[in-house]
Design a protein around this motif. Structure first.
Motif, PDB file in Angstrom:
ATOM      1  N   ASN A   6       7.581   1.787 -10.538  1.00  0.00           N
ATOM      2  CA  ASN A   6       7.175   1.846  -9.134  1.00  0.00           C
ATOM      3  C   ASN A   6       6.009   0.914  -8.838  1.00  0.00           C
ATOM      4  O   ASN A   6       5.976   0.257  -7.795  1.00  0.00           O
ATOM      5  N   VAL A   7       5.042   0.862  -9.740  1.00  0.00           N
ATOM      6  CA  VAL A   7       3.901  -0.036  -9.547  1.00  0.00           C
ATOM      7  C   VAL A   7       4.357  -1.486  -9.575  1.00  0.00           C
ATOM      8  O   VAL A   7       3.952  -2.305  -8.732  1.00  0.00           O
TER       9      VAL A   7
ATOM     10  N   GLU B 282       5.346   3.098 -13.994  1.00  0.00           N
ATOM     11  CA  GLU B 282       5.223   1.656 -14.240  1.00  0.00           C
ATOM     12  C   GLU B 282       6.221   0.869 -13.409  1.00  0.00           C
ATOM     13  O   GLU B 282       5.904  -0.172 -12.837  1.00  0.00           O
TER      14      GLU B 282
ATOM     15  N   ARG C 186       7.334  -2.666  -8.851  1.00  0.00           N
ATOM     16  CA  ARG C 186       8.110  -2.940  -7.633  1.00  0.00           C
ATOM     17  C   ARG C 186       7.183  -3.098  -6.435  1.00  0.00           C
ATOM     18  O   ARG C 186       7.375  -3.987  -5.599  1.00  0.00           O
ATOM     19  N   GLU C 187       6.155  -2.275  -6.352  1.00  0.00           N
ATOM     20  CA  GLU C 187       5.197  -2.359  -5.243  1.00  0.00           C
ATOM     21  C   GLU C 187       4.460  -3.691  -5.270  1.00  0.00           C
ATOM     22  O   GLU C 187       4.249  -4.322  -4.236  1.00  0.00           O
ATOM     23  N   ILE C 188       4.074  -4.128  -6.461  1.00  0.00           N
ATOM     24  CA  ILE C 188       3.386  -5.420  -6.572  1.00  0.00           C
ATOM     25  C   ILE C 188       4.324  -6.550  -6.183  1.00  0.00           C
ATOM     26  O   ILE C 188       3.937  -7.469  -5.457  1.00  0.00           O
ATOM     27  N   ASP C 189       5.569  -6.513  -6.646  1.00  0.00           N
ATOM     28  CA  ASP C 189       6.532  -7.563  -6.304  1.00  0.00           C
ATOM     29  C   ASP C 189       6.786  -7.636  -4.805  1.00  0.00           C
ATOM     30  O   ASP C 189       6.951  -8.720  -4.246  1.00  0.00           O
ATOM     31  N   GLN C 190       6.840  -6.483  -4.140  1.00  0.00           N
ATOM     32  CA  GLN C 190       7.119  -6.471  -2.709  1.00  0.00           C
ATOM     33  C   GLN C 190       5.902  -6.849  -1.874  1.00  0.00           C
ATOM     34  O   GLN C 190       6.056  -7.378  -0.775  1.00  0.00           O
ATOM     35  N   SER C 191       4.712  -6.602  -2.368  1.00  0.00           N
ATOM     36  CA  SER C 191       3.518  -6.860  -1.568  1.00  0.00           C
ATOM     37  C   SER C 191       2.950  -8.268  -1.772  1.00  0.00           C
ATOM     38  O   SER C 191       2.147  -8.709  -0.957  1.00  0.00           O
TER      39      SER C 191
END
Length: 154
Positions: A116-117, A114, A119-124
């Motif tokens: 990692n997902v 959760e 963080r990935e959404i925040d960065q993308s």
């Protein structure tokens, strides 16, 4: 048999064919997880890690039972009863410790995924991402939708 175990205790281990069926089901489940995964190498390592964790928690449970047996007899009756119940015949100490360990491991894995997902959404996401979006607007609805959007403030 499970519900009657209180009145009529189960004796010994399950029959050999039951143990073989459980082992075959476990191997089939592991094989299905590996074959069905998009990254088979990672899935194989996950299966190996799960089996290793189960073995590790089982060894820890055996060590806990052995340590409780070696601890002696404390003077406090509550502590003496608690220690004795850890290693008494039929105690579920090993199963409970293995279950708790694997359950907590799964909980940690879910929290990591959760995180990692998220963080990935925040960065993308771009700096100015829309708060709302609409999908499945049909071609004959575009004019009405544009008029509705333009009539809204902001």
């Amino acid at each position: 048999m499970l519900f009657r175990a209180r009145a009529e205790p189960l004796l010994g281990r399950p029959a050999g064919w039951v143990m073989a069926a459980v082992a075959a089901a476990g191997v089939a489940l592991a094989a299905l997880a590996i074959v069905d995964a998009s990254d088979r190498k990672t899935a194989a390592w996950a299966v190996i890690g799960t089996v290793a964790a189960l073995v590790l928690f089982r060894v820890a449970a055996i060590g806990l039972v052995w340590g409780a047996r070696q601890a002696g007899r404390p003077h406090h009756p509550g502590l003496r009863l608690a220690l004795a119940n850890l290693y008494r015949p039929g105690a579920g100490t090993a199963g409970v410790l293995a279950s708790l360990g694997l359950g907590l491991s799964v909980l940690v894995a879910i929290a990591l995924v959760e995180g990692n997902v998220a963080r990935e959404i925040d960065q993308s996401l771009p700096a100015r991402a829309p708060s709302f979006f609409f999908i499945d607007i049909q071609p004959d609805q575009i004019a009405d939708f544009d008029a509705l959007v333009k009539s809204m403030p902001g």
